[in-house]
Design an enzyme around this catalytic site. Structure first.
Site, PDB file in Angstrom:
ATOM      1  N   HIS A   1      77.104   1.169  16.373  1.00  0.00           N
ATOM      2  CA  HIS A   1      76.068   0.664  17.283  1.00  0.00           C
ATOM      3  C   HIS A   1      75.479   1.815  18.108  1.00  0.00           C
ATOM      4  O   HIS A   1      74.269   1.882  18.318  1.00  0.00           O
ATOM      5  CB  HIS A   1      76.663  -0.357  18.261  1.00  0.00           C
ATOM      6  CG  HIS A   1      77.270  -1.563  17.612  1.00  0.00           C
ATOM      7  ND1 HIS A   1      78.623  -1.790  17.578  1.00  0.00           N
ATOM      8  CD2 HIS A   1      76.698  -2.609  16.974  1.00  0.00           C
ATOM      9  CE1 HIS A   1      78.853  -2.934  16.957  1.00  0.00           C
ATOM     10  NE2 HIS A   1      77.725  -3.456  16.577  1.00  0.00           N
TER      11      HIS A   1
ATOM     12  N   GLN B   1      70.851  -7.871   5.161  1.00  0.00           N
ATOM     13  CA  GLN B   1      70.217  -8.259   6.428  1.00  0.00           C
ATOM     14  C   GLN B   1      69.002  -7.375   6.718  1.00  0.00           C
ATOM     15  O   GLN B   1      67.920  -7.862   7.041  1.00  0.00           O
ATOM     16  CB  GLN B   1      71.246  -8.142   7.557  1.00  0.00           C
ATOM     17  CG  GLN B   1      70.669  -8.196   8.944  1.00  0.00           C
ATOM     18  CD  GLN B   1      71.745  -8.184  10.015  1.00  0.00           C
ATOM     19  OE1 GLN B   1      72.439  -9.173  10.198  1.00  0.00           O
ATOM     20  NE2 GLN B   1      71.898  -7.082  10.718  1.00  0.00           N
TER      21      GLN B   1
ATOM     22  N   LEU C   1      82.516   1.726   9.999  1.00  0.00           N
ATOM     23  CA  LEU C   1      82.862   1.081  11.271  1.00  0.00           C
ATOM     24  C   LEU C   1      82.309  -0.348  11.291  1.00  0.00           C
ATOM     25  O   LEU C   1      81.208  -0.601  10.819  1.00  0.00           O
ATOM     26  CB  LEU C   1      82.278   1.863  12.450  1.00  0.00           C
ATOM     27  CG  LEU C   1      82.784   3.287  12.653  1.00  0.00           C
ATOM     28  CD1 LEU C   1      82.231   3.865  13.950  1.00  0.00           C
ATOM     29  CD2 LEU C   1      84.314   3.333  12.683  1.00  0.00           C
TER      30      LEU C   1
ATOM     31  N   SER D   1      82.898  -4.211  13.778  1.00  0.00           N
ATOM     32  CA  SER D   1      83.623  -4.896  14.853  1.00  0.00           C
ATOM     33  C   SER D   1      84.808  -5.661  14.269  1.00  0.00           C
ATOM     34  O   SER D   1      85.828  -5.846  14.918  1.00  0.00           O
ATOM     35  CB  SER D   1      82.694  -5.856  15.591  1.00  0.00           C
ATOM     36  OG  SER D   1      81.557  -5.157  16.044  1.00  0.00           O
TER      37      SER D   1
HETATM   38  P1  AMP Z   1      76.536  -6.360  14.670  1.00  0.00           P
HETATM   39  O1  AMP Z   1      76.952  -6.193  16.091  1.00  0.00           O
HETATM   40  O2  AMP Z   1      77.658  -6.368  13.693  1.00  0.00           O
HETATM   41  O3  AMP Z   1      75.565  -7.508  14.474  1.00  0.00           O
HETATM   42  O4  AMP Z   1      75.701  -5.054  14.314  1.00  0.00           O
HETATM   43  C1  AMP Z   1      74.575  -4.692  15.069  1.00  0.00           C
HETATM   44  C2  AMP Z   1      73.829  -3.607  14.333  1.00  0.00           C
HETATM   45  O5  AMP Z   1      74.681  -2.470  14.182  1.00  0.00           O
HETATM   46  C3  AMP Z   1      73.395  -4.028  12.916  1.00  0.00           C
HETATM   47  O6  AMP Z   1      72.082  -3.536  12.665  1.00  0.00           O
HETATM   48  C4  AMP Z   1      74.422  -3.349  12.051  1.00  0.00           C
HETATM   49  O7  AMP Z   1      73.950  -3.066  10.748  1.00  0.00           O
HETATM   50  C5  AMP Z   1      74.662  -2.066  12.829  1.00  0.00           C
HETATM   51  N1  AMP Z   1      75.956  -1.485  12.460  1.00  0.00           N
HETATM   52  C6  AMP Z   1      77.161  -2.093  12.445  1.00  0.00           C
HETATM   53  N2  AMP Z   1      78.118  -1.260  11.980  1.00  0.00           N
HETATM   54  C7  AMP Z   1      77.488  -0.090  11.678  1.00  0.00           C
HETATM   55  C8  AMP Z   1      77.917   1.153  11.140  1.00  0.00           C
HETATM   56  N3  AMP Z   1      79.181   1.378  10.815  1.00  0.00           N
HETATM   57  N4  AMP Z   1      76.998   2.121  10.965  1.00  0.00           N
HETATM   58  C9  AMP Z   1      75.683   1.903  11.290  1.00  0.00           C
HETATM   59  N5  AMP Z   1      75.218   0.759  11.790  1.00  0.00           N
HETATM   60  C10 AMP Z   1      76.099  -0.236  11.979  1.00  0.00           C
END
Ligand code: AMP
Length: 281
Positions: A39, A158, A189, A191
């Site tokens: 993030h 997505q 990475l 969550s």
């Molecule tokens: P989320 O909180 O899982 O909905 O993710 C929020 C944003 O962070 C989304 O656009 C994800 O694709 C991006 N994101 C999550 N993990 C990563 C990662 N390891 N590397 C790059 N972007 C990420």
């Protein structure tokens, strides 16, 4: 940094900001919180490319099916705010569900992501998931009116479906795809990695190793998808692979890979946790 929790405050704030700063650009980073360096990389890009950065933190109920981990999804408000503060974010928007969905979500306007892109891969096992994603992303775009919005390539399907929505609906926002951030040993990475034991994390490394094996094979000149899939599945032996797919940017299966339009996606379950990883080629 300002933390806003209501849509009214946010709209008011954005209207004021735009009136005072008509030429300044706004960057939006939509997240579900439990922030990590993935993030943070999106936030950093927004800070570099835009004058004003908004991070939204909202675990969106409409993209979770009833059997999924909505209740269990990690929520770390205080740590998230610290990360945003350190990253010099301008606004954190952290609404309650009733702010984003004042009426029961079934009584609201919804729309369907294009079937050819939304009913395959993730959409096959998560029906309606991308409809929920588009619903919340469009709400966030309308609330924040960003110049650019930052999304990770980690959630490849997505990202492609959001780009399609922006194109189809002529939305005045530029989508910026951001590369996957990994641990030093290669684990993408997420969550949801928080659900894994140390052993689970070690086993999860097979996923990125399988993608690396595919990259190596491509470099050696192997183009045929079946052969590449076989190479990856050998690395993943013993792991519960939900799917391994080699597709183009419209998510159509490819017999043979093509430079700049190939996506290799792996979803595997480790200790019951669904982990996604992918390779853009
Ligand atoms: P989320 O909180 O899982 O909905 O993710 C929020 C944003 O962070 C989304 O656009 C994800 O694709 C991006 N994101 C999550 N993990 C990563 C990662 N390891 N590397 C790059 N972007 C990420």
């Amino acid at each position: 940094m300002q933390v806003l929790c209501t849509t009214k405050e946010l709209r008011h704030h954005i209207a004021n900001f735009k009136a005072k700063n008509p030429n300044k650009t706004i960057g939006l980073v939509p997240t579900m919180g439990a922030l990590h360096n993935g993030h943070l990389s999106l936030i950093t890009q927004s800070k570099e490319q835009c004058d004003y950065t908004i991070v939204s933190i909202f675990v969106n109920p409409t993209q979770f099916a009833p059997n999924e981990d909505f209740d269990k999804y990690p929520r770390k408000q205080e740590a998230d705010l610290n990360i945003c503060q350190k990253a010099d974010v301008d606004i954190v928007f952290m609404p309650e569900i009733a702010q984003m969905y004042p009426l029961d979500s079934t009584l609201q306007t919804t729309f369907n992501a294009p079937k050819n892109m939304a009913n395959v891969l993730e959409g096959k096992t998560r029906p309606g998931h991308f409809d929920g994603v588009l619903q919340v992303v469009l709400k966030l775009f309308n609330l924040t009116q960003p110049t650019k919005a930052f999304f990770g390539q980690k959630d490849a399907q997505q990202l492609l479906i959001i780009q399609k929505m922006v194109e189809d609906l002529f939305l005045p926002v530029t989508i910026v795809p951001c590369p996957i951030i990994r641990t030093q040993d290669g684990l993408a990475l997420s969550s949801r990695n928080a659900y894994l034991s140390e052993n689970g994390k070690r086993e999860a490394l097979k996923i990125s190793s399988a993608l690396n094996a595919i990259t190596k094979a491509i470099m050696q000149g192997i183009k045929d998808s079946k052969s590449l899939e076989r190479i990856a599945l050998e690395v993943l032996e013993g792991t519960e692979v939900e799917y391994l797919a080699i597709v183009d940017r419209e998510l159509e299966a490819l017999q043979s890979i093509k430079k700049d339009s190939t996506l290799v996606l792996i979803v595997a379950r480790i200790e019951g946790v669904r982990l996604l990883d992918n390779l853009w080629f």
